[in-house]
Design an enzyme around this catalytic site. Sequence first.
Site, PDB file in Angstrom:
ATOM      1  CG  ASP A 308     -19.082  -4.020  15.489  1.00 56.43           C
ATOM      2  OD1 ASP A 308     -18.944  -2.807  15.302  1.00 56.43           O
ATOM      3  OD2 ASP A 308     -18.921  -4.874  14.589  1.00 56.43           O
TER       4      ASP A 308
HETATM    5  C1  GLC Z   1     -17.233  -4.268  11.711  1.00 55.06           C
HETATM    6  C2  GLC Z   1     -17.935  -2.942  11.930  1.00 55.06           C
HETATM    7  C3  GLC Z   1     -19.426  -3.022  11.786  1.00 55.06           C
HETATM    8  C4  GLC Z   1     -19.783  -4.095  10.763  1.00 55.06           C
HETATM    9  C5  GLC Z   1     -19.366  -5.429  11.359  1.00 55.06           C
HETATM   10  C6  GLC Z   1     -19.653  -6.594  10.386  1.00 55.06           C
HETATM   11  O1  GLC Z   1     -16.164  -4.401  12.586  1.00 55.06           O
HETATM   12  O2  GLC Z   1     -17.652  -2.233  13.126  1.00 55.06           O
HETATM   13  O3  GLC Z   1     -19.886  -1.727  11.392  1.00 55.06           O
HETATM   14  O4  GLC Z   1     -21.163  -4.078  10.494  1.00 55.06           O
HETATM   15  O5  GLC Z   1     -17.995  -5.458  11.721  1.00 55.06           O
HETATM   16  O6  GLC Z   1     -18.839  -6.495   9.271  1.00 55.06           O
END
Ligand code: GLC
Length: 753
Positions: A308
């Site tokens: 993430d």
């Molecule tokens: C965010 C979220 C994730 C998302 C990623 C990209 O922090 O936790 O669900 O897909 O970053 O935006």
Amino acid sequence: MSMVITSENSTVERREILNDAQKQRVEELVSKMTLTEKIGQLNQISPSIVGGFEVPFEELVEMVTDGRVSHEEFERIMSSAKQDYHEDMIEAGQVGAVMVSGAALFNRLQKIAVEKSRLGIPLITGFDVIHGFRTAFPIPLAESCSFDEEVFERTGRIEAKEARACGIQWAFSPMLDIARDARWGRISEGAGQDPLLGAVFARARVRGMQGERDAENHIDGEHLAACLKHFAAYGAAESGQDYNTVSMARSLLFNIYLPAFRAGAEAGALTVMAAFNDLNGVPCTVNSFLLRDVLKKQYGFKGFVVSDANAIKECISHGIAEDLKDAAKQAVNAGMDMDMGSGAFSGSLEELVRSGEVKEETLDEAVRRILTVKTALGLFEHPYASEEEAAGYGELPAEHRAAALDSAERSIVLLKNEGDILPLGKDKKIALVGDLADDGENMLGAWSALGRGSESVTILEGMQARSSRVRYADCGGPEKCFDEQKFSACAEGADVIVVCAGELNKHSGEASSRADITLPGEQRKMIEAALGTGKPVVLVLCNGRPLALGWEAGRVPAILETWQLGSEAGNAVAAVLFGEYAPSGRLSVTIPSVTGQCPRYYNHPSTGRPGSRSKFTSRYLDAPVEALYPFGFGLSYTSFAYSDFEMSEEGDTLTASVTVGNTGKTAGEETVQLYMRDCVASIVRPVKELKAFAKVRLEPGESRKVTLRLRKADMGFYDDVMDYHLEDGTFEFYVGGDSENCLKVTREVFFRQ
Ligand code: GLC
């Protein structure tokens, strides 16, 4: 006799993603790559926004999230801002993936990668396409209340088509986090609290998003790579506090939190995103048990795992890594294939390989998985997006709006309808009060991609399109004081008062947990004023999470839970209010009376002191333990009766049959639910587990025999070492229209060796 299927024997044999010729091409490419180029494939970057703002970019994003800046305004600002897309790194082969939207921009970066870098390996761009892209569909929590697999798949197909046309080949969805705690803001993004419904949602969304392969064994140009997230158990964040620690028995992890991910992997999802949280002390980002033992070995997952955002670097904050280099080492050795935005891989892997702390074969495996997904998407043959197609999404296509309307209607849950106030007659003089009734932006919910509030049909618009007798007052909202004068002027002379109340987009989604999940602001004053008129009152809720509704449920005669329904919100709500569409949604979560009941869920163990009658039982002194509105619950404009429930057995399958009758005056759709309880087992089992469901539409007076099948193989449970137990004994079976009001049959079940 009882059976135990050891984890080795229950490994999922995954269909290969590529054919032999494609695999051969990937191997040849890997063999040509330098160490720098291999590390480049493991690196996903976002554009750095430089200059041109009165406020730092992060603050600007916050202002969009909490509605202080509209999406349109944000796009205008961004179009004028200078952005650094790191073209030099792309040309040097140091970037494998980006996070941009917009065909022209993507094509510009892709051209550098394909035509200027040494090996011409195409980029892949990922984006948060969670519930629609240009067309905003209901938030997934809402859509999960439809209990409709075709709806889940269709939304996936449409959002993929719109996103792919705009240059995106990879969507960071479906979000599969089981959520039992309504304080957690991200409950809005998933399919609720049940593992079976979550698995049905996962399979259907992956099918819709990825589609079938074309003649070249590619995902075609109207589909894209799905991403199962957040792996794993992010929804169990302690206290419902986002990003918080997660501790649980592995048996609970396997029985409740992982089935949806297993289903998504079995459906062939090409990517998985690891979760921010630690699980039993080891952050998912560096958790080789999760990434290697469970996902890649047990589930046979052959795509790639992405961290993430910035999560590898956050391992330092977790206190599991000394520094960025240590975090990079732990992550890649644990099975992390791609680094989203932390720079850990690009900054440290070369040194780690040179020092032998990371084997080059480990990198090769990650590169192979990433090139496999790019090959499956046909990016080597068709690297560019069609800018003409992207231009076509200046308007929302009518058939996409129609699909959004159908999904929205099916997502609405009627919680209460005392005196059959609903549906409203078109002859009624209606006072519609509450700012959310005229707010397109806050119908979108969290993660609305390129959805625009200006394109949403508001509840006011939807109602006024159906009745000329609707008067409106913006006399109060989630962050606005109640205006008694405006209210009274509007309510004067009305036959019925419809109060629209709930949350803003910013009150749910990421980093949006709430410690008090009652209606925010002074909205209860608006409800009290409405009740004070002595006229019939309907409460229409627009919110991103289950709210604690004990106060409202004890006072308001009619309550409609409409969640955040997207582009067609107003038409769907009005269709239900005026009876054009009979509400058919059923709760995929539990609605509590008070916040203090959270987490609250139906599939809980009995405890040694069940019931809450006498003092010395599992209960509170100051609140009920029962759900205010239980999982699976929802009213219609008609009523249904269940009879003749039988369980039969043939071979390895049990069949539930039950007669369902429409005992009311209008047609309606019922979701027939089958639950079971394993009464005595080697670990405590839930008092109920949803095992099957089916939707049936019945005309007034019509009865139908409904059968639901249950494979004996699905009646077991996992223990702490991922062995699967099927244990002979007494089982209770329940069938009904929700998880509480059911008919029951008890029978012995034996599992052949
Ligand atoms: C965010 C979220 C994730 C998302 C990623 C990209 O922090 O936790 O669900 O897909 O970053 O935006």
